[in-house]
Design an enzyme around this catalytic site. Structure first.
Site, PDB file in Angstrom:
ATOM      1  N   ASP A  52       0.831  -1.206   0.000  1.00 34.01           N
ATOM      2  CA  ASP A  52       0.000   0.000   0.000  1.00 34.01           C
ATOM      3  C   ASP A  52       0.865   1.255   0.000  1.00 34.01           C
ATOM      4  O   ASP A  52       1.976   1.254   0.532  1.00 34.01           O
ATOM      5  CB  ASP A  52      -0.910  -0.027   1.249  1.00 34.01           C
ATOM      6  N   ASN A  65     -10.557  -2.824  -6.321  1.00 36.06           N
ATOM      7  CA  ASN A  65      -9.750  -1.933  -7.160  1.00 36.06           C
ATOM      8  C   ASN A  65     -10.361  -1.703  -8.550  1.00 36.06           C
ATOM      9  O   ASN A  65     -10.029  -0.729  -9.228  1.00 36.06           O
ATOM     10  CB  ASN A  65      -8.316  -2.462  -7.330  1.00 36.06           C
TER      11      ASN A  65
HETATM   12  C1  FPP Z   1      -1.831   0.215  -3.365  1.00 36.92           C
HETATM   13  O1  FPP Z   1      -1.405   1.540  -3.417  1.00 36.92           O
HETATM   14  C2  FPP Z   1      -1.285  -0.573  -4.475  1.00 36.92           C
HETATM   15  C3  FPP Z   1      -2.038  -1.109  -5.484  1.00 36.92           C
HETATM   16  C4  FPP Z   1      -3.483  -0.971  -5.582  1.00 36.92           C
HETATM   17  C5  FPP Z   1      -1.424  -1.877  -6.572  1.00 36.92           C
HETATM   18  C6  FPP Z   1      -0.180  -2.647  -6.265  1.00 36.92           C
HETATM   19  C7  FPP Z   1       0.572  -2.798  -7.527  1.00 36.92           C
HETATM   20  C8  FPP Z   1       1.908  -2.755  -7.687  1.00 36.92           C
HETATM   21  C9  FPP Z   1       2.850  -2.668  -6.568  1.00 36.92           C
HETATM   22  C10 FPP Z   1       2.510  -2.775  -9.040  1.00 36.92           C
HETATM   23  C11 FPP Z   1       2.198  -3.952  -9.896  1.00 36.92           C
HETATM   24  C12 FPP Z   1       2.452  -5.242  -9.257  1.00 36.92           C
HETATM   25  C13 FPP Z   1       2.904  -6.349  -9.865  1.00 36.92           C
HETATM   26  C14 FPP Z   1       2.923  -7.624  -9.092  1.00 36.92           C
HETATM   27  C15 FPP Z   1       3.404  -6.368 -11.230  1.00 36.92           C
HETATM   28  P1  FPP Z   1      -2.492   2.699  -3.517  1.00 36.92           P
HETATM   29  O2  FPP Z   1      -2.628   3.063  -4.957  1.00 36.92           O
HETATM   30  O3  FPP Z   1      -3.752   2.276  -2.859  1.00 36.92           O
HETATM   31  O4  FPP Z   1      -1.794   3.837  -2.709  1.00 36.92           O
HETATM   32  P2  FPP Z   1      -2.497   5.007  -1.855  1.00 36.92           P
HETATM   33  O5  FPP Z   1      -3.260   4.326  -0.750  1.00 36.92           O
HETATM   34  O6  FPP Z   1      -1.333   5.786  -1.354  1.00 36.92           O
HETATM   35  O7  FPP Z   1      -3.359   5.767  -2.810  1.00 36.92           O
END
Ligand code: FPP
Length: 246
Positions: A21, A69
């Site tokens: 996250d 998501n």
């Molecule tokens: C949460 O951060 C992260 C995600 C929803 C996606 C996770 C994806 C990756 C790390 C990249 C792709 C992964 C692979 C395995 C190729 P957020 O967007 O919710 O952050 P925030 O809470 O700060 O807005």
């Protein structure tokens, strides 16, 4: 402190799960678009995967995309799907070099065709790798998984393939997406949030929870070694008393 040198390699968690996250906040802090945070997040994924393989972790599960998501703006969903495809293409080399088998959990049929195909291709190519299993949770939601499990079991009871008396915890385990994985020992969430967010609800029954303020794009293997060190210094009682354990 050098956490890696202080780990007890005989007492490693059999299964680590991570809620990655903070990509969006990382990008915002730097004045970048959210997509840049996700892209940088893939660097953290590579480092942590290699770190796990390096010390001998057998199972690592990453929450890459939740059922919730899908409700994000289309542009962000498209970016994440494209990142998934490009990462799979690029990282197959890392997986092969480190003898890592790729696995996925979640309602994969919802993914765009290209992502599904690329994922299946890497899963097939790495199927015989033995050192570690890397599971990507994609279009994953624990309640969806449990609902799906109940429906499958109910169908089998209805068709008399399974007797209702035979339904126990092991039968439930066999009908979850995680059927081939051990229970989670250590669950890590980055970015300071202290929530489970519909991730592996059944499988974390006895997991140790570890929360860190580090935003996912900044997370590296040394941070993971610190979390494992912390885990190894906790007393896991599984409902028993300390006296019973010693
Ligand atoms: C949460 O951060 C992260 C995600 C929803 C996606 C996770 C994806 C990756 C790390 C990249 C792709 C992964 C692979 C395995 C190729 P957020 O967007 O919710 O952050 P925030 O809470 O700060 O807005």
């Amino acid at each position: 402190m050098n956490y890696k040198d202080n780990l007890n390699l005989e007492k490693l968690p059999a299964h680590i799960a991570i809620i990655m996250d903070g990509n969006g906040r990382w990008a915002k802090q730097k004045g970048f678009l959210r997509a840049a945070g996700h892209k940088e997040g893939t660097t953290a994924v590579r480092d942590v995967v290699e770190g796990c393989a390096e010390i001998g972790i057998k199972n690592l599960t990453l929450y890459a995309f939740s059922t919730e998501n899908w409700n994000r703006p289309k542009l962000e969903v498209d970016t994440l799907m494209k990142l998934l495809v490009s990462s799979l293409k690029k990282e197959i080399k890392t997986l092969q070099e480190n003898d890592i088998k790729l696995n996925s959990i979640g309602n994969i049929s919802n993914l765009p065709k290209k992502a599904r195909k690329e994922l299946q291709d890497v899963i097939d190519k790495t199927a015989n790798n033995k050192r570690m299993t890397l599971t990507l949770a994609l279009s994953y939601g624990s309640r969806e998984e449990i609902t799906n499990c109940i429906t499958q079991i109910a169908e089998k009871v209805k068709s008399e393939e399974l007797s209702i008396d035979a339904v126990d915890e092991s039968v439930i385990n066999e009908h979850l997406y995680t059927r081939n994985l051990p229970d989670v020992d250590l669950l890590i969430r980055t970015s300071g949030e202290q929530r489970i967010s519909n991730f592996l609800l059944w499988q974390i029954a006895y997991a140790e929870l570890y929360f860190t303020k580090i935003l996912w794009p900044d997370y590296r293997r040394e941070d993971l070694f610190e979390a494992i060190y912390n885990y190894q210094n906790r007393e896991r009682r599984f409902g028993k008393t300390s006296e019973q354990l010693s």
